[in-house]
Design a protein around this motif. Sequence first.
Motif, PDB file in Angstrom:
ATOM      1  N   PHE A 155       0.830  -1.203   0.000  1.00 17.23           N
ATOM      2  CA  PHE A 155       0.000   0.000   0.000  1.00 17.23           C
ATOM      3  C   PHE A 155       0.870   1.261   0.000  1.00 17.23           C
ATOM      4  N   ALA A 156       1.961   1.200   0.750  1.00 16.86           N
ATOM      5  CA  ALA A 156       2.845   2.359   0.840  1.00 16.86           C
ATOM      6  C   ALA A 156       3.452   2.694  -0.522  1.00 16.86           C
ATOM      7  N   LEU A 157       3.793   1.660  -1.305  1.00 17.62           N
ATOM      8  CA  LEU A 157       4.370   1.891  -2.628  1.00 17.62           C
ATOM      9  C   LEU A 157       3.342   2.529  -3.557  1.00 17.62           C
ATOM     10  N   ALA A 158       2.094   2.059  -3.482  1.00 10.83           N
ATOM     11  CA  ALA A 158       1.038   2.650  -4.308  1.00 10.83           C
ATOM     12  C   ALA A 158       0.818   4.109  -3.931  1.00 10.83           C
ATOM     13  N   GLU A 159       0.816   4.387  -2.632  1.00 12.48           N
ATOM     14  CA  GLU A 159       0.619   5.765  -2.165  1.00 12.48           C
ATOM     15  C   GLU A 159       1.771   6.659  -2.600  1.00 12.48           C
ATOM     16  N   LYS A 160       2.996   6.127  -2.519  1.00 11.78           N
ATOM     17  CA  LYS A 160       4.173   6.897  -2.931  1.00 11.78           C
ATOM     18  C   LYS A 160       4.090   7.293  -4.404  1.00 11.78           C
ATOM     19  N   LYS A 161       3.538   6.394  -5.228  1.00 14.96           N
ATOM     20  CA  LYS A 161       3.427   6.670  -6.658  1.00 14.96           C
ATOM     21  C   LYS A 161       2.159   7.445  -7.001  1.00 14.96           C
ATOM     22  N   GLY A 162       1.286   7.638  -5.999  1.00 18.07           N
ATOM     23  CA  GLY A 162       0.049   8.363  -6.248  1.00 18.07           C
ATOM     24  C   GLY A 162      -0.906   7.597  -7.143  1.00 18.07           C
ATOM     25  N   GLU A 163      -0.939   6.279  -7.009  1.00 21.81           N
ATOM     26  CA  GLU A 163      -1.748   5.422  -7.875  1.00 21.81           C
ATOM     27  C   GLU A 163      -2.700   4.559  -7.060  1.00 21.81           C
ATOM     28  N   ASP A 164      -3.788   4.115  -7.721  1.00 22.68           N
ATOM     29  CA  ASP A 164      -4.655   3.124  -7.099  1.00 22.68           C
ATOM     30  C   ASP A 164      -3.858   1.834  -6.908  1.00 22.68           C
ATOM     31  N   PRO A 165      -4.006   1.168  -5.776  1.00 18.49           N
ATOM     32  CA  PRO A 165      -3.269  -0.082  -5.561  1.00 18.49           C
ATOM     33  C   PRO A 165      -3.538  -1.111  -6.663  1.00 18.49           C
ATOM     34  N   PHE A 166      -2.502  -1.788  -7.082  1.00 17.19           N
ATOM     35  CA  PHE A 166      -2.579  -2.864  -8.071  1.00 17.19           C
ATOM     36  C   PHE A 166      -1.637  -3.971  -7.602  1.00 17.19           C
ATOM     37  N   PHE A 167      -2.226  -5.075  -7.135  1.00 13.54           N
ATOM     38  CA  PHE A 167      -1.441  -6.201  -6.639  1.00 13.54           C
ATOM     39  C   PHE A 167      -1.708  -7.440  -7.483  1.00 13.54           C
ATOM     40  N   ILE A 168      -0.770  -8.380  -7.461  1.00 13.19           N
ATOM     41  CA  ILE A 168      -0.973  -9.699  -8.071  1.00 13.19           C
ATOM     42  C   ILE A 168      -0.911 -10.742  -6.965  1.00 13.19           C
ATOM     43  N   MET A 205     -11.955 -10.769 -20.978  1.00  9.46           N
ATOM     44  CA  MET A 205     -11.324  -9.717 -20.172  1.00  9.46           C
ATOM     45  C   MET A 205     -11.551  -8.322 -20.749  1.00  9.46           C
ATOM     46  N   TYR A 206     -11.711  -8.223 -22.075  1.00  7.32           N
ATOM     47  CA  TYR A 206     -11.891  -6.912 -22.695  1.00  7.32           C
ATOM     48  C   TYR A 206     -13.247  -6.291 -22.355  1.00  7.32           C
ATOM     49  N   ARG A 207     -14.188  -7.101 -21.885  1.00  5.37           N
ATOM     50  CA  ARG A 207     -15.544  -6.624 -21.594  1.00  5.37           C
ATOM     51  C   ARG A 207     -15.717  -6.234 -20.128  1.00  5.37           C
ATOM     52  N   GLN A 208     -14.664  -6.350 -19.339  1.00  2.07           N
ATOM     53  CA  GLN A 208     -14.773  -6.085 -17.915  1.00  2.07           C
ATOM     54  C   GLN A 208     -14.068  -4.782 -17.547  1.00  2.07           C
ATOM     55  N   ASN A 209     -14.592  -4.135 -16.543  1.00  2.25           N
ATOM     56  CA  ASN A 209     -13.984  -2.899 -16.058  1.00  2.25           C
ATOM     57  C   ASN A 209     -12.937  -3.268 -15.013  1.00  2.25           C
ATOM     58  N   LEU A 210     -11.669  -3.206 -15.394  1.00  2.00           N
ATOM     59  CA  LEU A 210     -10.572  -3.603 -14.514  1.00  2.00           C
ATOM     60  C   LEU A 210      -9.760  -2.399 -14.042  1.00  2.00           C
ATOM     61  N   THR A 211     -10.420  -1.262 -13.994  1.00  2.00           N
ATOM     62  CA  THR A 211      -9.759  -0.051 -13.493  1.00  2.00           C
ATOM     63  C   THR A 211      -9.979   0.070 -11.983  1.00  2.00           C
ATOM     64  N   GLY A 212      -9.311   1.035 -11.377  1.00  2.00           N
ATOM     65  CA  GLY A 212      -9.462   1.256  -9.947  1.00  2.00           C
ATOM     66  C   GLY A 212      -8.566   0.332  -9.135  1.00  2.00           C
ATOM     67  N   PRO A 213      -8.732   0.327  -7.804  1.00  2.00           N
ATOM     68  CA  PRO A 213      -7.909  -0.526  -6.933  1.00  2.00           C
ATOM     69  C   PRO A 213      -8.169  -1.999  -7.253  1.00  2.00           C
ATOM     70  N   MET A 214      -7.160  -2.727  -7.705  1.00  2.00           N
ATOM     71  CA  MET A 214      -7.396  -4.051  -8.267  1.00  2.00           C
ATOM     72  C   MET A 214      -6.347  -5.061  -7.817  1.00  2.00           C
ATOM     73  N   ILE A 248      -5.002  -4.855 -17.630  1.00  2.00           N
ATOM     74  CA  ILE A 248      -5.273  -3.885 -16.560  1.00  2.00           C
ATOM     75  C   ILE A 248      -4.509  -2.585 -16.830  1.00  2.00           C
ATOM     76  N   VAL A 249      -3.262  -2.720 -17.271  1.00  2.00           N
ATOM     77  CA  VAL A 249      -2.450  -1.538 -17.620  1.00  2.00           C
ATOM     78  C   VAL A 249      -3.139  -0.743 -18.735  1.00  2.00           C
ATOM     79  N   ARG A 250      -3.584  -1.446 -19.772  1.00  2.00           N
ATOM     80  CA  ARG A 250      -4.237  -0.775 -20.922  1.00  2.00           C
ATOM     81  C   ARG A 250      -5.466   0.014 -20.468  1.00  2.00           C
ATOM     82  N   GLN A 251      -6.277  -0.628 -19.616  1.00  2.00           N
ATOM     83  CA  GLN A 251      -7.498   0.050 -19.166  1.00  2.00           C
ATOM     84  C   GLN A 251      -7.163   1.240 -18.268  1.00  2.00           C
ATOM     85  N   ARG A 252      -6.133   1.110 -17.445  1.00  2.00           N
ATOM     86  CA  ARG A 252      -5.734   2.230 -16.590  1.00  2.00           C
ATOM     87  C   ARG A 252      -5.247   3.417 -17.423  1.00  2.00           C
TER      88      ARG A 252
END
Length: 245
Positions: A86-99, A182-191, A238-242
Motif C-alpha cells: 500500500f505504501a508503494l502505491a501511495e508513494k506513486k500516487g496510484e490506485d493499488p494494483f497487486f498480483i 477480459m476486454y468486456r470487464q472494467n478492470l480499473t481502480g484498486p485491483m 489492466i495496464v491498458r485500461q488504466r
Amino acid sequence: MSEDRIIGRNAVLEAFRSGKTVDKLFILDGCQDGPIKNIVREAKKQSTLIKYVTKEKLDSLADHGKHQGVVAATAACEYAELEDLFALAEKKGEDPFFILCDEIEDPHNLGAIIRTANLAGAHGVIIPKRRAVGLTGTVAKVSAGAVNYTPVAKVTNLVRTIEELKERGLWFVCGDMDGELMYRQNLTGPMVLVIGNEGKGVSRLVKENCDYVASIPMKGDIDSLNASVAAGVLAFEIVRQRMGQ
C-alpha cells in the motif's frame, strides 16, 4: 547444493538465531531429541512452515550431504508486509494494483510473475505460506532483479487476506477459462489480479471470493496458457485500461 538450502543442526539453528528468513524447515520424521526441539522452537518464533519428511526426502534436499535430520529452505530476499504494498502505491500516487498467486509451485513461474508485476507497474505480489514456492534463489534469478524492487508479501490465509483487502476498497479479478472475456470487464481502480495454480487453476474458495472472473481469448489447439504468461496477458490488460482512463 542449492543456494537456498542450509543443512545440519548447528547451521540451521544459527540461521534462525541470526534472523535469516527461513521459508520451510524439513525435519526427519520421528526425530524429537533436544537439538531438534531447539530448532523447532526457533522456527515457531518465526512462524516458519515445518514439514516432517522421510530420510530419502531429506537426503535429496541436502544433495546427500550430512543433514543430521534437518534441512532449512531459506528465502533469497526478505518478505514484505501488506502495508509495504500500500505504501508503494501511495508513494506513486496510484490506485493499488497487486498480483495474488494462488499456490504457484514452479519457481520459474513465480519469478516470471514478479518480473511481469514490476514491468506492469504492480505495487506488489502476494503469495501463500503453504503449498506454494517461496522466494528461492531460482525465483530471484528468473525475476531478473525484480524482487529487489517489487515487494512480495507472504500470508497465512488467502481467503482471509482477500476479505481484509476488500474492506480496504480493493476489487478482485481472477483468470479462468470459464470467465467473461477480459476486454468486456472494467478492470480499473484498486485491483488485485489472482493467478491460479499451474495444474488446478484458482481454488474454489478463492474464486468464489473474487468480484470478476476474466478469460483470455485463445484461438489455438490447446486449452490453456502457462500461469506466468496468463499473468502477463491479464496484467497488461489492466495496464491498458488504466491508461485509457
